[in-house]
Scaffold this motif. Sequence first.
Motif, PDB file in Angstrom:
ATOM      1  N   LEU A 157     -16.076 -31.105  -7.344  1.00 34.54           N
ATOM      2  CA  LEU A 157     -16.337 -30.109  -6.270  1.00 34.54           C
ATOM      3  C   LEU A 157     -17.698 -29.595  -6.064  1.00 34.54           C
ATOM      4  N   SER A 158     -18.505 -29.477  -7.149  1.00 33.23           N
ATOM      5  CA  SER A 158     -19.964 -29.162  -7.201  1.00 33.23           C
ATOM      6  C   SER A 158     -20.779 -30.317  -7.178  1.00 33.23           C
ATOM      7  N   TYR A 159     -20.552 -31.227  -8.101  1.00 38.73           N
ATOM      8  CA  TYR A 159     -21.459 -32.452  -8.056  1.00 38.73           C
ATOM      9  C   TYR A 159     -21.000 -33.694  -8.032  1.00 38.73           C
ATOM     10  N   CYS A 160     -19.800 -33.989  -7.458  1.00 40.22           N
ATOM     11  CA  CYS A 160     -19.182 -35.243  -6.894  1.00 40.22           C
ATOM     12  C   CYS A 160     -19.466 -36.367  -8.209  1.00 40.22           C
ATOM     13  N   MET A 161     -19.064 -35.893  -9.430  1.00 34.90           N
ATOM     14  CA  MET A 161     -19.004 -36.724 -10.590  1.00 34.90           C
ATOM     15  C   MET A 161     -18.135 -35.815 -11.519  1.00 34.90           C
ATOM     16  N   LEU A 162     -17.887 -36.868 -12.842  1.00 38.34           N
ATOM     17  CA  LEU A 162     -17.598 -36.063 -13.934  1.00 38.34           C
ATOM     18  C   LEU A 162     -18.294 -36.681 -15.386  1.00 38.34           C
ATOM     19  N   SER A 163     -18.663 -36.065 -16.054  1.00 36.24           N
ATOM     20  CA  SER A 163     -19.819 -36.244 -17.161  1.00 36.24           C
ATOM     21  C   SER A 163     -18.982 -36.232 -18.539  1.00 36.24           C
ATOM     22  N   PHE A 164     -19.799 -36.800 -19.529  1.00 38.76           N
ATOM     23  CA  PHE A 164     -19.148 -36.669 -20.876  1.00 38.76           C
ATOM     24  C   PHE A 164     -20.404 -36.619 -21.784  1.00 38.76           C
ATOM     25  N   PRO A 165     -20.331 -35.903 -23.055  1.00 34.20           N
ATOM     26  CA  PRO A 165     -21.516 -35.721 -23.850  1.00 34.20           C
ATOM     27  C   PRO A 165     -21.615 -36.915 -24.462  1.00 34.20           C
ATOM     28  N   GLY A 166     -22.998 -37.252 -24.639  1.00 36.18           N
ATOM     29  CA  GLY A 166     -23.474 -38.520 -25.189  1.00 36.18           C
ATOM     30  C   GLY A 166     -24.644 -38.968 -24.664  1.00 36.18           C
ATOM     31  N   THR A 167     -25.264 -40.003 -25.375  1.00 38.93           N
ATOM     32  CA  THR A 167     -26.489 -40.665 -24.870  1.00 38.93           C
ATOM     33  C   THR A 167     -27.896 -39.691 -25.274  1.00 38.93           C
ATOM     34  N   TYR A 168     -29.022 -40.118 -25.330  1.00 38.54           N
ATOM     35  CA  TYR A 168     -30.109 -39.534 -25.649  1.00 38.54           C
ATOM     36  C   TYR A 168     -30.298 -38.384 -24.555  1.00 38.54           C
ATOM     37  N   GLN A 169     -29.735 -38.474 -23.159  1.00 36.16           N
ATOM     38  CA  GLN A 169     -29.758 -37.560 -22.191  1.00 36.16           C
ATOM     39  C   GLN A 169     -29.141 -36.355 -22.295  1.00 36.16           C
ATOM     40  N   GLY A 170     -27.965 -36.186 -23.169  1.00 32.06           N
ATOM     41  CA  GLY A 170     -27.243 -35.337 -23.443  1.00 32.06           C
ATOM     42  C   GLY A 170     -25.739 -35.326 -22.795  1.00 32.06           C
ATOM     43  N   MET A 171     -25.751 -36.102 -21.663  1.00 30.72           N
ATOM     44  CA  MET A 171     -24.456 -36.383 -21.253  1.00 30.72           C
ATOM     45  C   MET A 171     -24.581 -37.560 -20.444  1.00 30.72           C
ATOM     46  N   VAL A 172     -23.272 -38.351 -20.178  1.00 31.84           N
ATOM     47  CA  VAL A 172     -23.197 -39.629 -19.401  1.00 31.84           C
ATOM     48  C   VAL A 172     -22.257 -39.414 -18.207  1.00 31.84           C
ATOM     49  N   THR A 173     -22.519 -40.095 -17.317  1.00 30.07           N
ATOM     50  CA  THR A 173     -21.502 -39.892 -16.052  1.00 30.07           C
ATOM     51  C   THR A 173     -20.602 -40.919 -16.400  1.00 30.07           C
TER      52      THR A 173
END
Length: 219
Positions: A157-173
């Motif tokens: 509802l806020s960002y139109c996405m779901l993320s998961f922890p990982g990768t060098y960026q801290g999260m992955v979509t």
Amino acid sequence: MSLNKQHSFWGSLSPLGGLMGAGLLVMASARLSWAVTISGSLFWVYGFTSFTFSLLSSLIGNKFFPVNGRTAVYTCIAFFWGSIYLFLFWLISPFAALEVFMLLLLVPLFCAASGMSEQTASDSESSDIAEDVSGAVSQAAILTCLLVLFSIIREPLSYCMLSFPGTYQGMVTIMYFKENSFFPIGVFSTSAGALLVLGYIVCLYQYTKSYVLPGAGDK
């Protein structure tokens, strides 16, 4: 109501019954990746803290382990295991650890306020370590389920996405919704929007507890 008779979900010390987990539900549910990371910390800290504290209580006893100071000892043990989890998670993904650094520091405080130390201190001689650990893990499991479900509702509802922890960026979509088909409501990305959703969920919880299961709070 005694602590050992309270239900993990319907009791007054539950995440929704006494709003013990309201702070984490509001702060850590903005992203699913944050919720997953905090969920691992909840299981780690609650489980190992309860095991260590129960083991010390059974081995040392009331003579060298006074009841009045056990809450402080329980808090120190919780912070010890919380720091171990933070260090291990930082080794795996430093950026992801930095994103939830403050939230991970709050987990031991929620563990110390869960009432497990008072429950163990009330009857340390007949305390069962397995029972104490299972009770603490059940509290962590309920808070984890609420946190993950809350983030699954709030992040799309806020960002139109779901993320998961990982990768060098801290999260992955892991899932992305087009704005045309799933319109985001930016207010839910803030704490005010999270409180609105939490208030609605708490109202449903209280209605169910009062009318559908009127005696559940005494179990």
